[in-house]
Design an enzyme around this catalytic site. Structure first.
Site, PDB file in Angstrom:
ATOM      1  CG  ASP A   1      -1.902   0.933   0.953  1.00 18.72           C
ATOM      2  OD1 ASP A   1      -3.237   0.541   1.003  1.00 18.72           O
ATOM      3  OD2 ASP A   1      -1.923   2.149   1.088  1.00 18.72           O
ATOM      4  CB  ILE A   2       0.790   4.081  -2.227  1.00 16.93           C
ATOM      5  CG1 ILE A   2       2.051   5.064  -2.662  1.00 16.93           C
ATOM      6  CG2 ILE A   2      -0.500   5.057  -1.967  1.00 16.93           C
ATOM      7  CD1 ILE A   2       1.636   5.567  -4.194  1.00 16.93           C
TER       8      ILE A   2
ATOM      9  CG  ASN B 293     -12.170  -0.348   3.845  1.00 18.60           C
ATOM     10  OD1 ASN B 293     -12.573  -0.874   4.992  1.00 18.60           O
ATOM     11  ND2 ASN B 293     -11.060   0.057   3.500  1.00 18.60           N
TER      12      ASN B 293
ATOM     13  N   GLY C 284     -16.226   2.677   3.361  1.00 23.20           N
ATOM     14  CA  GLY C 284     -15.037   3.538   3.274  1.00 23.20           C
ATOM     15  C   GLY C 284     -14.051   3.057   2.047  1.00 23.20           C
ATOM     16  CD  GLN C 285     -14.814  -0.848  -2.776  1.00 24.63           C
ATOM     17  OE1 GLN C 285     -15.799  -1.014  -2.371  1.00 24.63           O
ATOM     18  NE2 GLN C 285     -13.962  -1.413  -3.594  1.00 24.63           N
TER      19      GLN C 285
ATOM     20  CG  HIS D  56      -8.553  -2.935  -2.228  1.00 24.36           C
ATOM     21  ND1 HIS D  56      -9.691  -2.336  -2.976  1.00 24.36           N
ATOM     22  CD2 HIS D  56      -8.455  -2.271  -1.332  1.00 24.36           C
ATOM     23  CE1 HIS D  56     -10.014  -1.246  -2.324  1.00 24.36           C
ATOM     24  NE2 HIS D  56      -9.336  -1.184  -1.261  1.00 24.36           N
TER      25      HIS D  56
ATOM     26  CG  HIS E  37      -6.660  -2.411   3.392  1.00 26.90           C
ATOM     27  ND1 HIS E  37      -5.845  -1.545   2.973  1.00 26.90           N
ATOM     28  CD2 HIS E  37      -7.850  -2.403   2.784  1.00 26.90           C
ATOM     29  CE1 HIS E  37      -6.716  -0.430   2.254  1.00 26.90           C
ATOM     30  NE2 HIS E  37      -7.843  -1.012   2.130  1.00 26.90           N
TER      31      HIS E  37
HETATM   32  P1  AMP Z   1      -9.808   1.582   0.222  1.00 25.36           P
HETATM   33  O1  AMP Z   1     -10.034   2.669   1.108  1.00 25.36           O
HETATM   34  O2  AMP Z   1     -10.051   0.137   1.178  1.00 25.36           O
HETATM   35  O3  AMP Z   1     -10.413   1.536  -0.955  1.00 25.36           O
HETATM   36  O4  AMP Z   1      -8.132   1.705   0.159  1.00 25.36           O
HETATM   37  C1  AMP Z   1      -7.515   1.985  -1.095  1.00 25.36           C
HETATM   38  C2  AMP Z   1      -6.204   1.990  -0.742  1.00 25.36           C
HETATM   39  O5  AMP Z   1      -5.262   1.768  -1.892  1.00 25.36           O
HETATM   40  C3  AMP Z   1      -5.594   2.896   0.229  1.00 25.36           C
HETATM   41  O6  AMP Z   1      -4.915   2.255   1.402  1.00 25.36           O
HETATM   42  C4  AMP Z   1      -4.387   3.610  -0.513  1.00 25.36           C
HETATM   43  O7  AMP Z   1      -3.348   4.016   0.169  1.00 25.36           O
HETATM   44  C5  AMP Z   1      -4.156   2.514  -1.769  1.00 25.36           C
HETATM   45  N1  AMP Z   1      -3.823   2.924  -2.915  1.00 25.36           N
HETATM   46  C6  AMP Z   1      -3.984   3.989  -3.556  1.00 25.36           C
HETATM   47  N2  AMP Z   1      -3.593   4.270  -4.750  1.00 25.36           N
HETATM   48  C7  AMP Z   1      -2.251   3.206  -4.545  1.00 25.36           C
HETATM   49  C8  AMP Z   1      -1.148   3.052  -5.515  1.00 25.36           C
HETATM   50  N3  AMP Z   1      -0.974   3.668  -6.642  1.00 25.36           N
HETATM   51  N4  AMP Z   1      -0.274   1.995  -4.902  1.00 25.36           N
HETATM   52  C9  AMP Z   1      -0.506   1.538  -3.759  1.00 25.36           C
HETATM   53  N5  AMP Z   1      -1.670   1.553  -3.003  1.00 25.36           N
HETATM   54  C10 AMP Z   1      -2.404   2.359  -3.518  1.00 25.36           C
END
Ligand code: AMP
Ligand code: ZN
Length: 112
Positions: free
Chosen positions: A30-31, A86, A92-93, A99, A101
């Protein structure tokens, strides 16, 4: 070109720090990590969210769960880890490609 950021990561159009890849599943860090280890497990095939899954997706969902455990161990999370999916705006998605986490490490995570 897809407008889905995670489909673009799978396609290699957006860089990521890959953790794992096979024919059906991709995992990357995760970024914005919320713990010392925090990666995301996704199906390569675009599925918007868990709410869009049906009986045909049992296999991929099961594989993602088993891989979460295997990859968490490989990432050094011997003391345990948390999995979060999420779903929908209310859940909170933010990225609408299913995906999971997987995160942990450092201090113990607080309980719910
Ligand atoms: P969610 O709130 O469950 O949809 O989480 C989306 C997740 O994707 C967040 O934790 C972001 O930090 C992560 N994210 C978004 N863009 C990227 C990316 N380019 N590389 C890695 N993680 C990402
Ligand atoms: Zn996608």
């Amino acid at each position: 070109m897809s407008d889905c950021i995670f489909c673009r990561i799978v396609a290699g159009e957006i860089p990521s720090r890959k953790v794992y890849e096979d024919d059906e599943v991709f995992a990357f860090h995760d970024i914005h990590p919320v713990a010392p280890v925090h990666f995301l497990l996704i199906p390569k095939r675009h599925i918007a969210s868990l709410a869009e899954c049906g009986a045909a997706d049992c296999d991929i969902l099961g594989r993602m769960l088993l891989l979460a455990s295997k990859l968490a161990k490989e990432q050094g999370l011997d003391a345990g880890f948390r999995t979060v999916i999420n779903t929908g705006r209310g859940g909170g998605q933010e990225v609408f490609h299913l995906h999971m986490h997987v995160f942990g490490g450092g201090a113990s995570l607080p309980g719910f």
